[in-house]
Design a protein around this motif. Sequence first.
Motif: not given
Length: 849
Positions: A584-585, A587-588, A591-592, A678, A681
């Motif tokens: 999740d980290t 992917a985040e 995204r950022q 992403i 993930c």
Amino acid sequence: MLAIMNRTKHIFTTVFFLLTVFLPAEISFSSCKSNAIAKKLIDSNPAAYNSTAVPGKSLKNIEDTESINGKLPEHIYIATLTQTFAHGYEFCISGGRIMMKKKNSSTWSLFLKTGIPFSEKAQLPNTGWFLPPESITEIAADDDTLIAFDNFGRMYVCPLVKNHFDKKFEWSCTFGWPEKRQLVQNKLVENKRGWATGTRRSNIEWYTDRFGNQHHWGTMGVTTVYFLTKNGSEIRFTDSGLPADFSDTILGPDRGSFTAESISASGSTIFLIDKTGTMFTRLIDYDTMGCDPMFFKYTYVAEKQPYKGSDYRSNFTRWGLPNEDWHRQPQIPLMGKARLTKYICIFQNGKGNDARVLRVAGLSPEGHTGYYWKNLTDIKWQFEKAPLVLPEDSFLPESERGKIIRGSKNEYSYTGVVLKDNTTVSGIVCSIDDMTLTSEGSCTLKITKGTETKRIPLYLVEMWTYMTRYDPVFDNTPKSFFVTPHFDVKDITSTDKEFNTLLSDLFKGRNLELFSTTATAAGSYLTFNFEKDNTAYTVLLRSSGKPEQSFSGIQPDNADEDKENSIRLDTKKTYTAKDISFIDTVAEINRQKIAEVDRKIKKYKEDAAVTGISRWGYTIADTLAALTLLKKIDMPKIKTMTSFGGRLMSQNADNFQFLSEYKSFEYPYEIQLAENIITECADLKRKINETGKAGTDALFRNDYAAYFDLIRLPQEIKGTVLINRKPADAVIWRVDTVSTMPVLLAEYGSGSNRQYIIIEFSSFLSDIHSSLDQNEGAPDSVHPFTSDVVFHVLSADNSVFKKNWFDKYIVDNTGTFTWDGTGVQVTVKREESNDINFFISDKEHDDDD
């Protein structure tokens, strides 16, 4: 598929960028000697920058080693990175908080009741509001300014007096101009040997140049922050009138061969000491080095100015250049038990350049702790006892005492040619052996014809820019200079008629003529630009001395290796439910990254538009000033601003424009990679939920270089290109150092006929899947890898490539790249007729024969 054809208007920007960064060192740059576009790109080579990356690790707690005056001492005698003084106040860091007391007081209290920076602004956008940091790790002060860095290397500024722009004791987290931003210690100053701040303002009142002329401080003055980097020979700096980054540099003593142990500063005067106890001082900041001709007038010609420094009008007289040299201070005589430490201190005590006091912590001949001190220009040192706590490892080694230790000079060598209106001047070779590449410096340009060599000394000062940069030149972004030659008539005179004409065209009338030419360095390349009677001359050179690794290529946008590694998925790892948080980290973070890239694309385009408007707006203002005779006026500085502002604004506009163009080309591919990660993930989480464990997809990779590995494409592919059905040797290289773009580099020809072709894969990721879905192994003759490509060409005007008109079939055209595991074939698509072969690898070509 990306809309590649809509992004190729300025593709030569990317082409030259790739050439300067990724060509093998042994390859000549002769293919672009006579190419006008190549010349312009050398002057404005774009690349990524970053100056605000928070370090992957927090700054170390140094209270124990830097508190040499004692814990909350009675008095601070030697300023360190946790204890300092200025304007009648003394400051200490204690437990991550700033403590303060007045100089003659014995009572310490939390500075402004909190001990950490805080904002009194409203918690609204664009008000300057900021969250208070966790703790403060480092501080420094001079004159009316206190500066602090928190545990993540973020800088905060607090005025100690009220001035025109700031309230007394009001913290801010931003610095610089024209855009105030937070300065953050990044990799360029990682493992620094020290840093210091120096403020030159009304308490000093005037600056004296090398010709003895005094110049009033003006109305604002300047606060400079100097960092002594980990090698001890390089000083990076920024100030209140520069972008908040570490892109500007100062050449250390003895042409950068002096290795300092520590640094102190006050009133723009730097104080250094090495492990032998040798000490140097120098007053230098961005204004005194000559880099600010929009606001100050400069001259390299010795002259006597009419005003004293206390007279405000002296601020408008010409400041003598070059900046003062490094001054070696008298050695401290050491006898008996006397020893010196690396802890040094300098502070202001009056008006003018010489009003500084130097201190060096150590032991007296009798073994007492204290410090040696003297005024800046005194010959003899004195010793003063003081209750200092000096760590044993802070003492300079006695075995090195009295030695002269020097490292390599911070100089770079170049060789090249002269172009006249973009055509190589035959028989002329140019070279430089001592280019400094710092914000101010000098070099000697050698021009040779046959057995005759002329040597022309050149003074260089960097052009001011409002671009935020990372490490210009060395990250392949441009650094532009104003250049002033200094020579005798014999230096530009030759009995060879053609050589004499060339020397005259280049230099006649330019001796000590302020900023009479310009230069730009980017990556391995360096150019000097001259004009004579509407004829353009360019000295084009390439690095020939220090290894190519000195010019390291672009930095990742976050310039943070730890964070960069954290966004990658391990393609060899089996993930389980306990790894969901990490996935999740990842992917985040991606995204950022996409959001940040989108923001940067918008910002680059806005900057390019604004600088374009500024350039033309300034030209109009310049014209009006000339028409209305405002250029004859000294107060305010209209004449000063209009003399060189046009060139500064034009250079900034060009650099921003090319940066915008290049990033618009690169960023969509970065977004593709982030979106790809992403998606992977999400697939990983789905498979873990279904089966309890999973690895990444067999066709997933984190970057484009790894995808080339996936299809087992060699690093170098030799073959032939076909021009008018005539084969000629060629080679295609992978460009793995650009892992954020799917491109290959092709070379054909030699000497003046050499040209380079960028092969850009327009739909690389989808083509990987479509080619390999049925065959998870490497491509073969049954399941080859086939991908659409676009060609971008940089060729010499007189090359065979152009003479045969073949370039018209390939420039910005599309084609097909095919790799079957043993050979490569590249074809060019043609609407009006059959596709044509462009490149066939040796293996493939041998089979055809």
